[in-house]
Design a protein around this motif. Sequence first.
Motif, short mmCIF file in Angstrom:
data_model
loop_
_atom_site.label_atom_id
_atom_site.label_comp_id
_atom_site.label_asym_id
_atom_site.label_seq_id
_atom_site.Cartn_x
_atom_site.Cartn_y
_atom_site.Cartn_z
N GLY A 1 0.82 -1.21 0.00
CA GLY A 1 0.00 0.00 0.00
C GLY A 1 0.85 1.25 0.00
O GLY A 1 1.96 1.27 0.52
N LEU A 2 0.35 2.31 -0.61
CA LEU A 2 1.07 3.57 -0.68
C LEU A 2 0.09 4.70 -0.45
O LEU A 2 -1.05 4.64 -0.90
N GLU A 3 0.55 5.72 0.24
CA GLU A 3 -0.33 6.87 0.43
C GLU A 3 0.52 8.13 0.31
O GLU A 3 1.58 8.24 0.93
N LEU A 4 0.03 9.02 -0.50
CA LEU A 4 0.77 10.25 -0.75
C LEU A 4 0.18 11.36 0.11
O LEU A 4 -0.96 11.75 -0.07
N ASP A 5 0.95 11.84 1.04
CA ASP A 5 0.51 12.93 1.88
C ASP A 5 1.07 14.21 1.28
O ASP A 5 2.22 14.56 1.49
N ARG A 6 0.24 14.89 0.48
CA ARG A 6 0.76 16.02 -0.29
C ARG A 6 0.97 17.26 0.56
O ARG A 6 1.80 18.10 0.24
N ARG A 7 0.20 17.36 1.62
CA ARG A 7 0.32 18.56 2.45
C ARG A 7 1.69 18.59 3.15
O ARG A 7 2.39 19.60 3.13
N ASP A 8 2.07 17.44 3.72
CA ASP A 8 3.34 17.40 4.44
C ASP A 8 4.49 16.91 3.56
O ASP A 8 5.63 16.87 3.99
N GLY A 9 4.17 16.49 2.35
CA GLY A 9 5.20 15.99 1.45
C GLY A 9 5.84 14.70 1.92
O GLY A 9 7.06 14.55 1.92
N ILE A 10 5.00 13.78 2.41
CA ILE A 10 5.51 12.50 2.88
C ILE A 10 4.82 11.37 2.15
O ILE A 10 3.61 11.41 1.91
N LEU A 11 5.60 10.35 1.78
CA LEU A 11 5.05 9.17 1.15
C LEU A 11 5.02 8.04 2.19
O LEU A 11 6.05 7.67 2.74
N HIS A 12 3.80 7.55 2.49
CA HIS A 12 3.67 6.45 3.45
C HIS A 12 3.64 5.14 2.70
O HIS A 12 2.84 4.96 1.80
#
Lengths: 240, 303
Positions: free
Chosen positions: B248-259
């Motif tokens: 699984g991948l999640e792009l957190d665009r606000r904080d610029g972090i890829l989970h």
Amino acid sequence: MLYHPTVARLTQRAILGRRRALILLLLPVLLIVIAIVVRVLVGADDEVTADLLGGFALATMVPLIGVIAGTGAIGPEIDDSSIVYLLAKPVPRPTIILTKLTVAVGVTAAFSALPTLVAGFILGGNGSRLAVAYALAAAVASVAYAAFFLMLGTISRHAVVFGLVYALVWEALLGSLVDGVKTLSIQQWALAVGEKIGQGGHVVSDVALPVATVLLVVVTAGATWFAAQRLRSLTLAGEE
Amino acid sequence: MTTIRIDSVSRWFGNVVAVNDVTMAIGPGVTGLLGPNGAGKSTLINMMAGFLSPSTGAVTLDGVRIWRNEQVYKQIGLVPEREAMYDFLTGREFVLANAELHGLGADAARKALATVEMEYAQNRRISTYSKGMRQRVKMASALVHEPDVLLLDEPFNGMDPRQRMHLMDLLRQMGAAGRTVLFSSHILEEVEQLAAHIEVIVAGRHAASGDFRKIRRLMTDRPHHYAVRSSDDRALASALIADPSTAGLELDRRDGILHIQAVDFARFTELLPRVARDHGIRLYEVSPSDESLESVFSYLVAA
């Protein structure tokens, strides 16, 4: 086996540890100092002797020393759980309790009955008879107090407080105000034994000797049995 | 051969369940009881040592009930976690008292003190001892009657590395000699170094059982979560998802972090830097986001 010398040695060193020994010595020393002062200032007087030995020695000193020795024989060990080292051994629990009781009785008698006897002799006059009567009462009381307070030590972390409440509030305060309370007072039972010896009306108990004897035995045996039961199922909850 | 059996045991304190339906057998050799703090390890050890009754179930030593049976202590040696001892005694007096309570004498005490290398301080009062010294004297008191079973609650707490190694050697020897040795710890490495067999306890439940390889595998095979910051999170994400090692991948665009959730630990740790290099992406930060022991353990419980 009713007595384990190693348990006795550990208990005795725990009760007579530095601070505790000083507290235990305080009251007997005070009693003897007062006895000397009274003898010098008043001379030999049975009335005063009975007041001092009955009012101070038996009513105050013996129960207080009983509280310190009785609860001190087991309370602190349970409190900090160092008693684990005693209990994780193939020693019957009644043996541990009986040994601790023996030491507690010995210490209580040594620090209360003995000074009572000495004080009585110092006070002089008819005092020697009174001295023996009160000393014997103190010795008898030592047994019952030690057993009762030892049991309190196995029940509550605040055994000293409960012991003091019993000695000072129940026996001393309520015992002097409410007649019925006197029947349920170790001090009165012990006095009944002393009365038998004292004669001459200076040693008086509100409880008849046979009743007192039965109650003394019941309380001592019952408290000892109960303490052994408590020890058998002593639990350690651990740190969690 | 001595075996402690814990059979469908639960223990609760009021409304709190400390141990929840645990069944296990501790046999000869060294067993490690592993679990985070507050998992119920001490509760279990207290029940095995006869200082706590199970609310339900039975704890037995070779078929004999342990609770309210002081005769079991002929076979059990206990090293409690608590510090309190008879501090007014010297180390020698303390160990001797323990020997006498077993019906033994000065010889047994001397031997036990030699085993833990405490002879040099045996005439000092326990109140002057360091934590490691106390631990060793506690150990001597438990060894004095050469018990078949040795129970130790967090024995390595407060020991320096040399003392730790010495105690580990000692426990290994006892295990090799056919004694049943059980120790608790919340540190995986400690248990791994010493125990042939590991029992894992989490939140009062028996989470896993086996040798350290099996436990290690269970712990590394779980899904791993990473938080990654890179020069191009989106390109990195699309390249990674093509590989079966990521679930699984999640792009957190606000904080610029890829989970990232990785399911094959070994493959993923090799994949990530390769993919980044091949795509010309710079990795600024790669950090595991769930490496706490508690999260590792809770995965084991769910598994």
